[in-house]
Motif scaffolding. Structure first.
Motif, mmCIF file in Angstrom:
data_model
loop_
_atom_site.group_PDB
_atom_site.id
_atom_site.type_symbol
_atom_site.label_atom_id
_atom_site.label_comp_id
_atom_site.label_asym_id
_atom_site.label_seq_id
_atom_site.Cartn_x
_atom_site.Cartn_y
_atom_site.Cartn_z
ATOM 1 N N ALA A 14 6.045 44.297 28.558
ATOM 2 C CA ALA A 14 6.151 45.588 27.868
ATOM 3 C C ALA A 14 4.720 46.044 27.636
ATOM 4 C CB ALA A 14 6.905 45.450 26.552
ATOM 5 N N GLU A 16 1.682 49.073 26.782
ATOM 6 C CA GLU A 16 1.291 50.354 26.188
ATOM 7 C C GLU A 16 -0.154 50.650 26.565
ATOM 8 O OE1 GLU A 16 0.927 52.651 21.856
ATOM 9 O OE2 GLU A 16 1.989 50.725 22.004
ATOM 10 N N LYS A 21 4.001 54.208 27.379
ATOM 11 C CA LYS A 21 4.441 52.842 27.110
ATOM 12 C C LYS A 21 5.761 52.577 27.808
ATOM 13 C CE LYS A 21 5.775 51.969 22.903
ATOM 14 N NZ LYS A 21 5.815 51.879 21.413
ATOM 15 N N THR A 22 6.066 51.304 28.011
ATOM 16 C CA THR A 22 7.301 50.913 28.679
ATOM 17 C C THR A 22 8.102 49.982 27.779
ATOM 18 O OG1 THR A 22 6.511 48.844 29.670
ATOM 19 C CG2 THR A 22 6.019 50.895 30.864
ATOM 20 N N ASP A 23 9.387 49.876 28.068
ATOM 21 C CA ASP A 23 10.179 48.784 27.528
ATOM 22 C C ASP A 23 9.970 47.585 28.446
ATOM 23 O OD1 ASP A 23 11.264 50.290 25.389
ATOM 24 O OD2 ASP A 23 12.712 51.220 26.770
ATOM 25 N N ILE A 25 9.803 45.512 31.536
ATOM 26 C CA ILE A 25 9.813 45.789 32.978
ATOM 27 C C ILE A 25 9.408 44.526 33.729
ATOM 28 C CG2 ILE A 25 9.339 48.262 32.735
ATOM 29 C CD1 ILE A 25 6.393 47.645 33.395
ATOM 30 N N SER A 84 3.887 41.186 25.867
ATOM 31 C CA SER A 84 3.700 42.575 25.484
ATOM 32 C C SER A 84 2.244 42.793 25.103
ATOM 33 C CB SER A 84 4.612 42.930 24.306
ATOM 34 O OG SER A 84 4.352 44.251 23.853
ATOM 35 N N ASP A 232 -2.532 51.896 34.484
ATOM 36 C CA ASP A 232 -2.170 50.622 33.864
ATOM 37 C C ASP A 232 -2.828 49.481 34.644
ATOM 38 O OD1 ASP A 232 -0.994 48.384 32.739
ATOM 39 O OD2 ASP A 232 0.919 48.672 33.755
ATOM 40 N N LYS A 276 0.099 53.159 38.617
ATOM 41 C CA LYS A 276 1.356 53.388 37.894
ATOM 42 C C LYS A 276 1.638 52.194 36.991
ATOM 43 C CE LYS A 276 3.560 56.603 41.108
ATOM 44 N NZ LYS A 276 4.785 56.921 41.886
ATOM 45 N N PHE A 277 2.634 52.321 36.140
ATOM 46 C CA PHE A 277 2.981 51.229 35.244
ATOM 47 C C PHE A 277 3.545 50.038 36.013
ATOM 48 C CE2 PHE A 277 3.231 54.018 31.343
ATOM 49 C CZ PHE A 277 2.390 53.231 30.575
ATOM 50 N N GLU A 280 5.424 49.201 39.800
ATOM 51 C CA GLU A 280 6.035 50.363 40.448
ATOM 52 C C GLU A 280 5.296 50.809 41.705
ATOM 53 O OE1 GLU A 280 7.296 55.017 39.460
ATOM 54 O OE2 GLU A 280 6.495 53.731 37.875
#
Length: 308
Positions: A14, A16, A21-23, A25, A84, A232, A276-277, A280
C-alpha cells in the motif's frame, strides 16, 4: 534457454506518494524482478511464499509473462506479506508505516528440481538465512550469483549477511547501504572494501542519479534517464536487478564489458517502473517501448571528443 532463479518476496503493498495513494496492490521484490526479467529470452522461476489470500489473478499474471511459479508456496489459512509506505516530496526518502511478515516469518524456501542447476541466481531482498538456504539447494554452482540486500539486514543480521556476501559474485545495494556496509563514505573506497568481502562486482544504485559498477580498479557509470514524471519509485531497485540479471542470463557473458550493458538494461527498465503506481507500468510495458528508450539512453551517453 538459460535459467534464472529468482528468490524474494511476492507481496501486497500500500503506497502513498505526493501524487496519490493506493490500497493493497501487487508488490514484492521477486514480483518486480520477475516482471523485469520477462523481457529476455530466458527460463525464469520465482521461489517465494504467499497466503491463500493472494489472488489467483496475480499468479496468472506472472505465468502469462512466462515466469515459472512452481516454487511459490501457498500457505493455507496464511496471510501474505504486507508492506505500507509513504514517500516524501523528493521521492528519494520514505517512511515505512506497516510491515506484516505473516507467512514470510516461517518461510523455508524449496527450489524446484528443474531449477537447482540454474545458470544465474538472483537473491532478492530477504533474510540472509533464507538466501543461504537457497544456495545450499543448488546441485551445480551457478555461473553467476547476484545478491540484493538492504540496511535492515545490516542492522539486525550482519554476521549472517556477511556469510552470504562471501558466496556471491555480484552485490547490488544503494549508496547509503554501501557506506553502512563498508564504513567508508567514498563510494570508490566503499566498493574496494566490499570487494574484499567476496563479490567480484559491486553495483551501487543511486536512484535518480544512476548506478555505478565496480570491478577491481575498473568503474562504469550509467545515468538515470531524465523523466518528465516520476510517480512511484517502489520496486525500481528490484526492476533494475531483474533487468541486469535477465540480460546477463540471456547473453551468457559475465565479463565486465557485458555487465555494463546489463546495468544499462536494468536502468532502462527501472525508468518505466517509476512512471505508475506499483507494477502497473511493468505489467503493460511493450518490447518496442523498451527498445525505443534504449536508444534514448544511447543518445544520452554517447559523445565524441578530441583529445589533444
Amino acid at each position: 534457454m538459460n535459467k534464472l532463479l529468482i528468490v524474494g518476496t511476492v507481496a501486497f503493498d500500500a503506497i502513498e506518494t505526493p501524487f496519490g495513494k493506493t490500497d493493497k496492490i501487487l508488490g514484492g521484490a521477486a514480483t518486480y524482478i520477475g516482471l523485469s526479467s520477462s523481457f529476455f529470452n530466458i527460463n525464469a522461476a520465482i521461489v517465494s511464499v504467499v497466503g491463500d489470500d493472494f489472488p489467483k489473478e496475480y499468479l496468472d499474471l506472472l505465468e502469462k509473462k512466462g515466469i515459472n511459479i512452481e516454487g511459490i508456496e501457498i500457505v493455507k489459512g496464511g496471510k501474505t506479506f504486507f508492506w505500507s509506505g509513504k514517500y516524501h516530496n523528493d521521492l528519494n526518502s520514505r517512511d515505512t508505516l506497516i510491515t506484516e511478515l505473516n507467512v514470510l516469518a516461517d518461510f523455508n524456501p524449496i527450489v524446484p528440481q528443474e531449477y537447482k542447476n540454474s545458470d544465474v541466481v538472483l537473491l532478492g531482498n530477504l533474510h540472509p538465512l533464507v538466501q543461504a538456504g537457497v544456495l545450499d539447494q543448488m546441485t551445480e554452482k551457478p555461473k553467476l550469483i547476484v545478491l540484493d540486500t538492504m540496511n535492515f539486514w545490516m542492522d539486525c543480521a550482519l554476521p549472517e549477511l556477511r556469510s552470504v556476501i562471501e558466496r556471491v559474485d555480484v552485490i547490488t545495494i544503494n549508496d547509503e547501504e554501501a557506506r553502512q556496509l563498508s564504513g567508508e563514505y567514498s563510494l570508490v573506497k566503499a566498493a574496494e572494501k566490499i570487494h574484499t568481502m567476496g563479490p567480484k562486482y559491486v553495483v551501487i544504485k543511486k536512484g535518480e542519479h544512476g548506478a555505478l559498477l565496480f570491478h577491481k580498479k575498473e568503474v562504469f557509470f550509467a545515468p538515470a534517464l531524465p523523466l518528465e514524471e516520476v510517480f512511484d519509485p517502489t520496486g525500481a531497485g528490484d526492476t533494475f536487478a531483474g533487468g541486469f540479471a535477465g540480460y546477463i542470463a540471456q547473453s551468457e557473458n559475465i565479463s565486465f564489458d557485458n555487465m555494463k550493458n546489463g546495468v544499462i538494461y536494468g536502468s532502462n527498465l527501472a525508468s518505466f517502473c517509476v512512471e505508475k503506481f506499483g507494477t502497473e507500468r511493468m505489467e503493460n510495458l511493450e518490447k518496442n517501448e523498451v527498445i525505443s528508450r534504449l536508444q534514448q539512453f544511447k543518445a544520452l551517453t554517447q559523445f565524441e571528443i578530441e583529445l589533444d
